[in-house]
Scaffold this active site. Structure first.
Site, PDB file in Angstrom:
ATOM      1  CE1 TYR A 218      -9.454  -2.720   0.226  1.00 12.07           C
ATOM      2  CE2 TYR A 218      -8.455  -0.775  -0.771  1.00 12.07           C
ATOM      3  CZ  TYR A 218      -8.347  -1.940  -0.021  1.00 12.07           C
ATOM      4  OH  TYR A 218      -7.122  -2.322   0.485  1.00 12.07           O
TER       5      TYR A 218
ATOM      6  CE  LYS B 158      -3.994  -2.212   2.249  1.00  8.19           C
ATOM      7  NZ  LYS B 158      -4.960  -2.135   3.370  1.00  8.19           N
TER       8      LYS B 158
ATOM      9  CD  GLU C 154      -9.027  -8.781  -3.656  1.00 11.83           C
ATOM     10  OE1 GLU C 154      -7.877  -9.183  -3.364  1.00 11.83           O
ATOM     11  OE2 GLU C 154      -9.849  -8.398  -2.803  1.00 11.83           O
TER      12      GLU C 154
ATOM     13  CG  ASN D 138      -3.626  -2.381   6.851  1.00  8.60           C
ATOM     14  OD1 ASN D 138      -3.452  -1.929   5.725  1.00  8.60           O
ATOM     15  ND2 ASN D 138      -4.685  -3.096   7.171  1.00  8.60           N
TER      16      ASN D 138
ATOM     17  NE  ARG E 291      -6.964 -12.318   5.423  1.00  6.80           N
ATOM     18  CZ  ARG E 291      -7.363 -11.059   5.201  1.00  6.80           C
ATOM     19  NH1 ARG E 291      -7.408 -10.573   3.978  1.00  6.80           N
ATOM     20  NH2 ARG E 291      -7.733 -10.293   6.202  1.00  6.80           N
TER      21      ARG E 291
ATOM     22  NE  ARG F  62      -2.623  -5.862   6.789  1.00  5.60           N
ATOM     23  CZ  ARG F  62      -3.804  -6.352   6.438  1.00  5.60           C
ATOM     24  NH1 ARG F  62      -4.369  -7.309   7.158  1.00  5.60           N
ATOM     25  NH2 ARG F  62      -4.439  -5.886   5.371  1.00  5.60           N
TER      26      ARG F  62
ATOM     27  CB  THR G 231      -7.318  -5.880   9.700  1.00  5.02           C
ATOM     28  OG1 THR G 231      -7.822  -7.030   9.019  1.00  5.02           O
ATOM     29  CG2 THR G 231      -7.660  -4.623   8.928  1.00  5.02           C
TER      30      THR G 231
ATOM     31  CG  HIS H 125      -5.315  -6.100  -0.395  1.00  6.56           C
ATOM     32  ND1 HIS H 125      -6.550  -5.987   0.207  1.00  6.56           N
ATOM     33  CD2 HIS H 125      -5.470  -6.998  -1.406  1.00  6.56           C
ATOM     34  CE1 HIS H 125      -7.412  -6.769  -0.423  1.00  6.56           C
ATOM     35  NE2 HIS H 125      -6.780  -7.392  -1.409  1.00  6.56           N
TER      36      HIS H 125
ATOM     37  CG  PHE I  84     -13.388   1.629   6.988  1.00  5.59           C
ATOM     38  CD1 PHE I  84     -12.853   1.102   5.826  1.00  5.59           C
ATOM     39  CD2 PHE I  84     -14.101   0.782   7.833  1.00  5.59           C
ATOM     40  CE1 PHE I  84     -13.009  -0.241   5.499  1.00  5.59           C
ATOM     41  CE2 PHE I  84     -14.263  -0.575   7.520  1.00  5.59           C
ATOM     42  CZ  PHE I  84     -13.711  -1.079   6.342  1.00  5.59           C
TER      43      PHE I  84
HETATM   44  P1  ADP Z   1      -8.126  -6.773   5.410  1.00  4.70           P
HETATM   45  O1  ADP Z   1      -7.296  -5.810   4.590  1.00  4.70           O
HETATM   46  O2  ADP Z   1      -7.361  -7.351   6.561  1.00  4.70           O
HETATM   47  O3  ADP Z   1      -8.795  -7.835   4.564  1.00  4.70           O
HETATM   48  P2  ADP Z   1     -10.729  -5.437   5.533  1.00  4.70           P
HETATM   49  O4  ADP Z   1     -11.030  -6.112   4.227  1.00  4.70           O
HETATM   50  O5  ADP Z   1     -11.709  -5.564   6.636  1.00  4.70           O
HETATM   51  O6  ADP Z   1      -9.292  -5.907   6.102  1.00  4.70           O
HETATM   52  O7  ADP Z   1     -10.528  -3.870   5.270  1.00  4.70           O
HETATM   53  C1  ADP Z   1      -9.865  -3.394   4.137  1.00  4.70           C
HETATM   54  C2  ADP Z   1      -8.929  -2.283   4.551  1.00  4.70           C
HETATM   55  O8  ADP Z   1      -9.682  -1.163   5.043  1.00  4.70           O
HETATM   56  C3  ADP Z   1      -7.976  -2.619   5.704  1.00  4.70           C
HETATM   57  O9  ADP Z   1      -6.819  -3.313   5.294  1.00  4.70           O
HETATM   58  C4  ADP Z   1      -7.653  -1.248   6.261  1.00  4.70           C
HETATM   59  O10 ADP Z   1      -6.680  -0.562   5.445  1.00  4.70           O
HETATM   60  C5  ADP Z   1      -8.993  -0.536   6.104  1.00  4.70           C
HETATM   61  N1  ADP Z   1      -9.847  -0.652   7.307  1.00  4.70           N
HETATM   62  C6  ADP Z   1     -10.516  -1.751   7.733  1.00  4.70           C
HETATM   63  N2  ADP Z   1     -11.240  -1.506   8.843  1.00  4.70           N
HETATM   64  C7  ADP Z   1     -11.019  -0.181   9.130  1.00  4.70           C
HETATM   65  C8  ADP Z   1     -11.487   0.704  10.157  1.00  4.70           C
HETATM   66  N3  ADP Z   1     -12.336   0.290  11.120  1.00  4.70           N
HETATM   67  N4  ADP Z   1     -11.044   1.983  10.130  1.00  4.70           N
HETATM   68  C9  ADP Z   1     -10.217   2.430   9.166  1.00  4.70           C
HETATM   69  N5  ADP Z   1      -9.745   1.648   8.161  1.00  4.70           N
HETATM   70  C10 ADP Z   1     -10.134   0.360   8.140  1.00  4.70           C
HETATM   71 MG    MG Z   2     -10.202  -7.632   3.083  1.00  8.50          MG
END
Ligand code: ADP
Ligand code: MG
Length: 139
Positions: free
Chosen positions: A51, A11, A128, A114, A87, A104, A93, A117, A59
């Site tokens: 997304y 990212k 994706e 973080n 993962r 992360r 996350t 992805h 968010f």
């Molecule tokens: P992951 O990337 O672990 O699969 P998610 O798919 O739930 O997590 O979320 C996508 C991305 O959105 C996260 O990697 C993070 O950058 C952001 N994100 C997720 N939850 C939050 C939150 N509560 N507040 C701010 N950013 C968030």
């Molecule tokens: Mg995700």
């Protein structure tokens, strides 16, 4: 277990901080084969499309702004059980909750910023990878 592919993204926070090489090193050290890779700077529309599953989340707008603030590096990774394995290497996350030694934990600075992805299931891995790479690039 068959060899499967997953999508990884370094990212904008990690790219601008100069962590690209170290993260690619972690990927290789953990036994993934990088089968495709490109650096690109997403537009707002492209990030919203990627997304889309999160479009109703509070968010979402901040996430899209973050993902478009600088270049990303996107890759297709291949190894046994690649989706879960990637993962695991990424960590949770929220970097604060991620295990010691995960990407992360090491490079992430907030729940949003973080560093990396990874796809979360076989169907999303397929969608994706096709979002970023065309058929000719993924032979
Ligand atoms: P992951 O990337 O672990 O699969 P998610 O798919 O739930 O997590 O979320 C996508 C991305 O959105 C996260 O990697 C993070 O950058 C952001 N994100 C997720 N939850 C939050 C939150 N509560 N507040 C701010 N950013 C968030
Ligand atoms: Mg995700």
């Amino acid at each position: 277990m068959s060899i499967k592919r997953t999508l990884a993204i370094i990212k904008p926070d990690a790219v601008v901080a100069g962590h690209t090489g170290k993260i690619i090193g972690e990927i290789e050290k953990n036994g993934f084969k990088i089968v495709a890779m490109k650096m690109l700077h997403l537009t707002i529309r492209q990030a919203e499309g990627f997304y889309a599953v999160h479009s109703e989340k509070p968010f979402f707008k901040d996430l899209v702004n973050f993902m478009t603030e600088g270049p990303i590096v996107t890759m297709i990774l291949e190894r046994e059980n690649s989706i879960l394995q990637w993962r695991a290497v990424m960590g949770a996350t929220d970097p604060a909750k991620a295990e010691e030694g995960t990407i992360r934990k090491t490079y992430g600075t907030s729940l949003q910023r973080n560093a990396v992805h990874g796809s979360d299931a076989e169907d999303t891995a397929g969608t994706e990878t096709r979002y970023f790479f065309n058929a000719m690039e993924t032979l």
